[in-house]
Design a protein around this motif. Structure first.
Motif, mmCIF file in Angstrom:
data_model
loop_
_atom_site.group_PDB
_atom_site.id
_atom_site.type_symbol
_atom_site.label_atom_id
_atom_site.label_comp_id
_atom_site.label_asym_id
_atom_site.label_seq_id
_atom_site.Cartn_x
_atom_site.Cartn_y
_atom_site.Cartn_z
ATOM 1 N N MET A 1 -28.061 11.311 -18.839
ATOM 2 C CA MET A 1 -27.907 12.366 -17.846
ATOM 3 C C MET A 1 -26.892 13.420 -18.285
ATOM 4 O O MET A 1 -26.932 14.556 -17.842
ATOM 5 C CB MET A 1 -27.491 11.771 -16.502
ATOM 6 N N ASP B 1 -26.113 3.310 -4.645
ATOM 7 C CA ASP B 1 -26.126 4.593 -5.354
ATOM 8 C C ASP B 1 -27.508 5.224 -5.182
ATOM 9 O O ASP B 1 -28.520 4.511 -5.199
ATOM 10 C CB ASP B 1 -25.818 4.404 -6.842
ATOM 11 N N GLN C 1 -29.010 6.974 -7.284
ATOM 12 C CA GLN C 1 -29.713 7.074 -8.560
ATOM 13 C C GLN C 1 -30.419 5.791 -8.985
ATOM 14 O O GLN C 1 -31.076 5.769 -10.023
ATOM 15 C CB GLN C 1 -28.745 7.496 -9.663
ATOM 16 N N HIS D 1 -34.624 9.693 -14.978
ATOM 17 C CA HIS D 1 -33.552 10.238 -14.152
ATOM 18 C C HIS D 1 -32.816 9.155 -13.366
ATOM 19 O O HIS D 1 -31.835 9.450 -12.680
ATOM 20 C CB HIS D 1 -34.105 11.290 -13.180
ATOM 21 N N HIS D 2 -33.284 7.916 -13.430
ATOM 22 C CA HIS D 2 -32.641 6.828 -12.709
ATOM 23 C C HIS D 2 -31.520 6.194 -13.533
ATOM 24 O O HIS D 2 -31.484 6.327 -14.750
ATOM 25 C CB HIS D 2 -33.654 5.720 -12.374
ATOM 26 N N LYS E 1 -30.667 1.556 -3.140
ATOM 27 C CA LYS E 1 -30.836 3.000 -3.300
ATOM 28 C C LYS E 1 -30.566 3.683 -1.966
ATOM 29 O O LYS E 1 -31.377 3.595 -1.034
ATOM 30 C CB LYS E 1 -32.247 3.319 -3.784
ATOM 31 N N ASN F 1 -28.884 7.421 -0.350
ATOM 32 C CA ASN F 1 -28.268 8.746 -0.458
ATOM 33 C C ASN F 1 -27.212 8.852 0.638
ATOM 34 O O ASN F 1 -27.542 8.976 1.819
ATOM 35 C CB ASN F 1 -29.322 9.837 -0.316
#
Length: 386
Positions: free
Chosen positions: A29, A163, A165, A176-177, A218, A220
């Motif tokens: 990343m 998280d 991500q 992207h993970h 997971k 947000n």
């Protein structure tokens, strides 16, 4: 004198080639390739004793080793257990273990690790009860990985690594993970229903090897709906909770304080704030609210951000004052009704780094071995660098 880092590159590449690995170079990343990011890995050719000795010497260079001598003495063996776990999978170990990063993560987390260990060991739980430890914005999960190796399993049920991500449960991670292979191994392993070839079929299942299980979640933390779902799953009659939050960027620290304030199941709370909120909040004339405390976003917002490990924004002498106000207001917003709290400046960053504030809170009664240490003054605690 042999350069251990050069030795590692030579030995790791030799082992990697011998196993005819077909793992492609991946772009991380931060924009660096995996090979570039691993230039500072430590030797896979060393014995475990040599590896521990190397780590011990590196850790002893930090002044905090004198404040937490038992913890710093234990750390090399804890990290060596990771090495033993991933033996036979050098590409995974090289991705996970970057010497400077792992040592930095441990040092910056050491005040929290010490407090959590003291709390867990000293607490007399009810029959059948165990702690759940929730690790907010955990990244790869280094903090929970260390605590899993350190804490008594008879007192801790599990870690929940939160998280946004992480991949969704039982799915294959995308570029992207954050890859969770070091936590679980591949979910596709031994899946007889899979018609596709699985390049990771030789990777063992790591989930069962952790002394205290690690579960990813997971979430947000900027989404109120996702936070409520998390609270419903984890904060209802599940036994005492320890909430740890380190390296929380921007307004995520507000979310962490809100979680502590709103959930009496959280017995102990540790927060190390990180980046300041962005200027968008100040431009909107926002007022931040934490419990009965509120403050103007203009007091703590700055225009700037990190880009490829380089700060693009105001000079540190300016941001230091903003960061101090940020930590002060987060502390004032922590609910101290039937709880003890403290804000400590502990010098985990040097060479101009000023993110050295730690916030702790415990719902009463206090755990004496924790608070005896937190209230103790030392020369490298609450001190100014020369």
């Amino acid at each position: 004198m042999i350069d251990p880092l050069a030795l590692d590159r030579e030995c790791s590449d030799e082992i990697f080639n011998e196993q005819n690995s077909t793992t492609p170079r991946s772009t991380k990343m931060d924009g660096n390739t995996e090979d570039e990011s691993n230039e500072k890995s430590t030797s896979t050719c060393w014995t475990d004793d040599e590896f521990e000795s190397f780590l011990r010497k590196e850790l002893q260079k930090d002044p905090l080793s004198k404040e937490y001598p038992d913890l710093f003495a234990a750390a090399p063996k804890l990290i060596c257990k990771w090495r033993q776990r991933y033996r036979g999978n050098p590409s995974l170990w090289k991705r996970l273990f970057q010497k400077d990063r792992v040592i930095k993560e441990f040092i910056e987390a050491s005040p929290i690790i010490d407090s959590v260990q003291r709390l867990v060991i000293s607490t007399e739980l009810k029959k059948g009860e165990k702690f759940t430890i929730i690790d907010l914005a955990c990244g790869r999960g280094y903090l929970s990985m260390l605590l899993s190796e350190l804490l008594p399993p008879e007192k801790v049920d599990k870690f929940v690594l939160v998280d946004k991500q992480w991949p969704m449960h039982k799915t294959t991670p995308e570029p992207h993970h954050i890859s969770w292979t070091h936590i679980y191994g591949p979910f596709l392993e031994n899946n007889e229903n899979s018609e596709e070839d699985n390049d990771q079929s030789t990777i063992p299942c790591y989930y069962e090897t952790w002394p205290i299980r690690l579960n990813t979640s997971k979430v947000n933390l900027k989404s109120s709906k996702e936070i409520k779902n998390m609270e419903r799953r984890l904060f209802t009659d599940k036994g005492p909770i320890i909430l740890v939050a380190i390296h929380l960027c921007g307004t995520l620290s507000l979310k962490a304080v809100d979680l502590f304030n709103n959930n009496p199941e959280i017995r102990f709370f540790c927060l190390k704030p990180c980046c300041l909120p962005g200027m968008i909040h100040a431009k909107r004339d926002e007022i931040f609210h934490l419990g009965e405390h509120s403050f103007d976003s203009k007091l703590v917002c700055v225009a700037g951000k990190w880009k490829k490990n380089v700060w693009k924004g105001p000079h540190r002498t300016t941001t230091k004052a903003y960061f101090q106000r940020w930590a002060d207001n987060l502390f004032l917003g922590m609910n101290d009704t039937e709880a003890s709290k403290i804000k400590k400046t502990i010098m985990v960053q040097h060479d101009g780094g000023h993110q050295n504030d730690f916030l702790f809170a415990e719902r009463l009664p206090e755990t004496a071995p924790v608070w005896d240490v937190l209230r103790r003054e030392e020369q490298f605690l609450d001190g100014e660098e020369d």
